[in-house]
Design a protein around this motif. Structure first.
Motif, PDB file in Angstrom:
ATOM      1  N   SER A  13       0.857  -1.216  -0.217  1.00  0.00           N
ATOM      2  CA  SER A  13      -0.061  -0.157  -0.116  1.00  0.00           C
ATOM      3  C   SER A  13       0.888   1.201  -0.165  1.00  0.00           C
ATOM      4  O   SER A  13       2.235   0.956   0.121  1.00  0.00           O
ATOM      5  CB  SER A  13      -0.925  -0.291   1.273  1.00  0.00           C
ATOM      6  N   VAL A  14       0.199   2.164  -0.046  1.00  0.00           N
ATOM      7  CA  VAL A  14       0.843   3.721   0.230  1.00  0.00           C
ATOM      8  C   VAL A  14      -0.145   4.462   0.941  1.00  0.00           C
ATOM      9  O   VAL A  14      -1.228   4.487   0.445  1.00  0.00           O
ATOM     10  CB  VAL A  14       1.449   4.265  -0.979  1.00  0.00           C
ATOM     11  N   ALA A  15       0.293   5.366   1.963  1.00  0.00           N
ATOM     12  CA  ALA A  15      -0.567   6.291   2.819  1.00  0.00           C
ATOM     13  C   ALA A  15      -0.945   7.279   2.082  1.00  0.00           C
ATOM     14  O   ALA A  15      -0.173   7.806   1.023  1.00  0.00           O
ATOM     15  CB  ALA A  15       0.438   6.381   3.976  1.00  0.00           C
ATOM     16  N   TRP A  16      -1.884   8.173   2.579  1.00  0.00           N
ATOM     17  CA  TRP A  16      -2.161   9.603   2.106  1.00  0.00           C
ATOM     18  C   TRP A  16      -0.972  10.322   1.917  1.00  0.00           C
ATOM     19  O   TRP A  16       0.012  10.459   2.722  1.00  0.00           O
ATOM     20  CB  TRP A  16      -3.162  10.187   3.242  1.00  0.00           C
ATOM     21  N   HIS A  17      -0.651  11.078   0.670  1.00  0.00           N
ATOM     22  CA  HIS A  17       0.346  11.803   0.430  1.00  0.00           C
ATOM     23  C   HIS A  17       0.049  12.645  -0.860  1.00  0.00           C
ATOM     24  O   HIS A  17      -0.874  12.338  -1.419  1.00  0.00           O
ATOM     25  CB  HIS A  17       1.650  11.260   0.379  1.00  0.00           C
ATOM     26  N   GLY A  18       0.962  13.677  -1.045  1.00  0.00           N
ATOM     27  CA  GLY A  18       0.617  14.385  -2.431  1.00  0.00           C
ATOM     28  C   GLY A  18       2.252  14.414  -2.690  1.00  0.00           C
ATOM     29  O   GLY A  18       3.239  14.409  -1.907  1.00  0.00           O
ATOM     30  N   ASP A  19       2.509  14.478  -4.082  1.00  0.00           N
ATOM     31  CA  ASP A  19       3.817  14.643  -4.606  1.00  0.00           C
ATOM     32  C   ASP A  19       4.508  16.038  -4.677  1.00  0.00           C
ATOM     33  O   ASP A  19       4.237  16.664  -5.340  1.00  0.00           O
ATOM     34  CB  ASP A  19       3.969  14.093  -6.094  1.00  0.00           C
ATOM     35  N   THR A  20       4.781  16.312  -3.321  1.00  0.00           N
ATOM     36  CA  THR A  20       5.339  17.715  -3.003  1.00  0.00           C
ATOM     37  C   THR A  20       6.865  17.773  -2.911  1.00  0.00           C
ATOM     38  O   THR A  20       7.096  18.934  -2.363  1.00  0.00           O
ATOM     39  CB  THR A  20       4.569  18.010  -1.743  1.00  0.00           C
TER      40      THR A  20
END
Length: 201
Positions: free
Chosen positions: A115-122
């Protein structure tokens, strides 16, 4: 590479469905953009030098629950078909983006527990500027969720796999978050290929 191992890319243009989000963010979806992608999926699983990342969480060093590989600008991609995809996406989105896609990030979700947790490519310009991240999903479908940054409201859900294309654009990376949650149902392996412009991570 023979014709039997080549993929077919569908049209973009009118085949792409855009969903306008809040704060100038948007998502494009083109189901089944890549057809005949199973041989490509198998080649990438076997040929990409996947590695497991480790990071510190709650004072412990833990394995990141997926395998990854990032191809920098100018670094040869592991399969010619990825070059064809990146060029097609650059040609379609360059009038709006103003530049081509130049990198390819890759994630291998081996099963439903990856999985991958909540994030933005920032990392880089995505923190302060509008940009785009184009995701080509190969292999078994998995849910990609989107929600406004900070939570609140109901998350949008996209089941993407088997050659689907999803593009996050506008302010999406800094005003919205995305995640691939664990799946309680049996899930086969999936590769997410993320094409980005320079200095977006």
């Amino acid at each position: 590479m023979g014709d039997a191992d080549s993929v077919d890319l569908g049209p973009l243009g009118s085949a792409v469905r855009r969903t306008e989000l809040s704060h100038g963010a948007w998502v494009d979806l083109c189901p089944g953009w890549v057809s005949g992608a199973d041989p490509l999926f198998a080649r990438l699983v076997a040929g990409v030098p996947w590695h497991a990342e480790r990071r510190t969480m709650y004072e412990r060093v833990v394995d990141v629950p997926r395998l990854t590989k990032f191809y920098e600008p100018g670094e040869p991609l592991p399969d010619d078909e990825l070059v064809v995809m990146r060029e097609a996406l650059s040609a379609h989105y360059r009038p709006e983006l103003g530049e081509p896609f130049v990198t390819a990030g890759m994630c291998l979700y081996r099963d439903g527990s990856d999985s991958v947790a909540w994030h933005g490519d920032t990392i880089g310009r995505g923190r302060t500027q509008d940009t785009m991240v184009a995701i080509v999903s190969l292999g078994s479908p998995r849910a990609l969720l989107l929600r406004p940054r900070g939570g609140g409201g109901r998350a949008l859900r996209f089941e993407i796999g088997h050659g689907d294309l999803l593009v996050m654009g506008g302010s999406c990376q800094r005003t919205w978050e995305h995640a691939v949650p664990k799946s309680v149902r049996a899930a086969g392996p999936r590769i997410s290929v993320q094409f980005r412009p320079h200095d977006v991570r």
